[in-house]
Design a protein around this motif. Structure first.
Motif, PDB file in Angstrom:
ATOM      1  N   SER A   1      93.833 -32.060 -20.500  1.00  0.00           N
ATOM      2  CA  SER A   1      94.108 -33.156 -21.435  1.00  0.00           C
ATOM      3  C   SER A   1      94.189 -32.608 -22.854  1.00  0.00           C
ATOM      4  CB  SER A   1      93.015 -34.233 -21.373  1.00  0.00           C
ATOM      5  OG  SER A   1      91.785 -33.712 -21.877  1.00  0.00           O
TER       6      SER A   1
ATOM      7  N   HIS B   1     101.406 -36.259 -24.466  1.00  0.00           N
ATOM      8  CA  HIS B   1     100.369 -36.081 -23.449  1.00  0.00           C
ATOM      9  C   HIS B   1      99.326 -37.190 -23.534  1.00  0.00           C
ATOM     10  CE1 HIS B   1     101.783 -32.166 -22.031  1.00  0.00           C
ATOM     11  NE2 HIS B   1     102.049 -31.891 -23.295  1.00  0.00           N
ATOM     12  N   MET B   2      98.996 -37.616 -24.746  1.00  0.00           N
ATOM     13  CA  MET B   2      98.001 -38.673 -24.917  1.00  0.00           C
ATOM     14  C   MET B   2      98.465 -39.994 -24.321  1.00  0.00           C
ATOM     15  SD  MET B   2      96.741 -37.874 -28.814  1.00  0.00           S
ATOM     16  CE  MET B   2      95.775 -36.409 -29.220  1.00  0.00           C
TER      17      MET B   2
ATOM     18  N   ALA C   1      97.581 -28.613 -22.369  1.00  0.00           N
ATOM     19  CA  ALA C   1      97.383 -29.757 -21.474  1.00  0.00           C
ATOM     20  C   ALA C   1      97.257 -29.303 -20.026  1.00  0.00           C
ATOM     21  CB  ALA C   1      98.536 -30.737 -21.619  1.00  0.00           C
TER      22      ALA C   1
ATOM     23  N   GLY D   1      93.456 -40.803 -27.081  1.00  0.00           N
ATOM     24  CA  GLY D   1      93.635 -39.635 -27.931  1.00  0.00           C
ATOM     25  C   GLY D   1      93.473 -39.988 -29.395  1.00  0.00           C
TER      26      GLY D   1
ATOM     27  N   LYS E   1     100.198 -40.424 -21.662  1.00  0.00           N
ATOM     28  CA  LYS E   1      99.987 -40.375 -20.209  1.00  0.00           C
ATOM     29  C   LYS E   1      98.535 -40.672 -19.844  1.00  0.00           C
ATOM     30  CE  LYS E   1     103.549 -36.808 -19.704  1.00  0.00           C
ATOM     31  NZ  LYS E   1     103.807 -35.379 -19.355  1.00  0.00           N
ATOM     32  N   GLN E   2      97.605 -40.215 -20.700  1.00  0.00           N
ATOM     33  CA  GLN E   2      96.184 -40.403 -20.390  1.00  0.00           C
ATOM     34  C   GLN E   2      95.607 -41.662 -21.028  1.00  0.00           C
ATOM     35  OE1 GLN E   2      95.472 -36.568 -22.115  1.00  0.00           O
ATOM     36  NE2 GLN E   2      94.325 -37.392 -23.852  1.00  0.00           N
TER      37      GLN E   2
ATOM     38  N   ASP F   1      92.854 -34.314 -26.182  1.00  0.00           N
ATOM     39  CA  ASP F   1      92.130 -35.482 -26.668  1.00  0.00           C
ATOM     40  C   ASP F   1      92.193 -35.632 -28.180  1.00  0.00           C
ATOM     41  OD1 ASP F   1      90.950 -36.209 -24.014  1.00  0.00           O
ATOM     42  OD2 ASP F   1      90.041 -34.221 -24.253  1.00  0.00           O
TER      43      ASP F   1
ATOM     44  N   LYS G   1      85.685 -33.029 -24.673  1.00  0.00           N
ATOM     45  CA  LYS G   1      86.974 -33.245 -25.325  1.00  0.00           C
ATOM     46  C   LYS G   1      87.695 -31.918 -25.555  1.00  0.00           C
ATOM     47  CE  LYS G   1      86.199 -37.695 -25.965  1.00  0.00           C
ATOM     48  NZ  LYS G   1      86.977 -38.743 -25.253  1.00  0.00           N
TER      49      LYS G   1
END
Length: 250
Positions: free
Chosen positions: A78, A125-126, A73, A132, A128-129, A80, A6
């Motif tokens: 990432s 950003h979270m 990022a 988080g 997109k993934q 996290d 992470k």
């Protein structure tokens, strides 16, 4: 390890931020520690060791916060975990009617501004993934009647504002797999400077109103934060974790 693989951003390199960074590193996370003073950041990095990178960032400056989050990022792949533990710059121990507007409202402005900026920067950003965790120190003390006689200044309003933000964020971000959790303490003895006005009164309030006489320490915050940020706590969001040692009994 709970946080292996992470990437975590921690804003604030003081007592609490260093403790959280230490717990995160022990659990396998790569930590990006951000704060306003490079000397403090370097000291924290030396004490924590492990995978810690530092950057000078003012958490109340939108451009700096966004640029730093984007850089993390890009470098790490990432974001996290994001946790904001910067100082709220509050004044306690003075009756409200004897305070200046600046002293009363400053912690509200600082906390709301910085937590809005840091949470949003990470969340972009979270999303997109599709995962988080956003953490913060917060929690209202209003449910403890004995606390009502104490001169909290603007910090009570600050806590309530942060909790309102936490509820809003958790609802809006939950669909993207993002969790939002507050860690609620009765106050941290170690975080009160030796020369802070009304320090003895504040210490007494923190310690005497716990059921155990042993309030949470910064390391306790770090340990609970590591758990809250891990998959072991995947069902916990939109709420606070009560670390008040019985000061607040729900």
């Amino acid at each position: 390890m709970l946080l292996e693989g992470k990437n975590a951003i921690i804003y604030g390199a003081g007592t609490v931020g260093t403790a959280v960074a230490s717990s995160f590193v022990k659990e396998g996370a790569r930590v990006f520690l951000a704060g306003r003073t490079m000397a403090t950041l370097e000291d924290a990095r030396e004490r924590v060791g492990g995978q810690v990178e530092v950057a000078q960032v003012d958490a109340t400056d939108e451009q700096q916060v966004n640029a730093h989050a984007d850089a993390v990022a890009t470098k790490a792949g990432s974001i996290d975990i994001s946790m904001n533990v910067i100082s709220d710059t509050d004044v306690q121990g003075t009756p409200m009617i004897e305070m200046t507007l600046d002293d009363y409202i400053r912690p509200v402005i600082t906390a709301v501004s910085s937590k809005f900026l840091t949470s949003c920067a990470a969340a972009r950003h979270m999303i997109k993934q599709k995962s988080g965790v956003i953490l913060a120190l917060g929690g209202s003390v209003e449910r403890n009647p004995s606390m009502h006689d104490y001169n909290f200044g603007g910090i009570q309003v600050t806590f309530d504002a942060v909790e309102s933000m936490r509820r809003q964020l958790s609802v809006e971000l939950g669909r993207y797999g993002i969790r939002v959790v507050s860690l609620r303490t009765s106050g941290l003895v170690e975080s009160i400077p030796a020369d802070y006005a009304n320090r003895d009164m504040i210490l007494s309030s923190i310690i005497d109103q716990t059921l155990t006489g042993l309030p949470a320490t910064p390391q306790d915050v770090g340990n609970v934060a590591a758990f809250a940020a891990s998959d072991w706590a995947r069902t916990i969001t939109g709420t606070e974790i009560n670390m008040t040692c019985g000061t607040a009994i729900d």
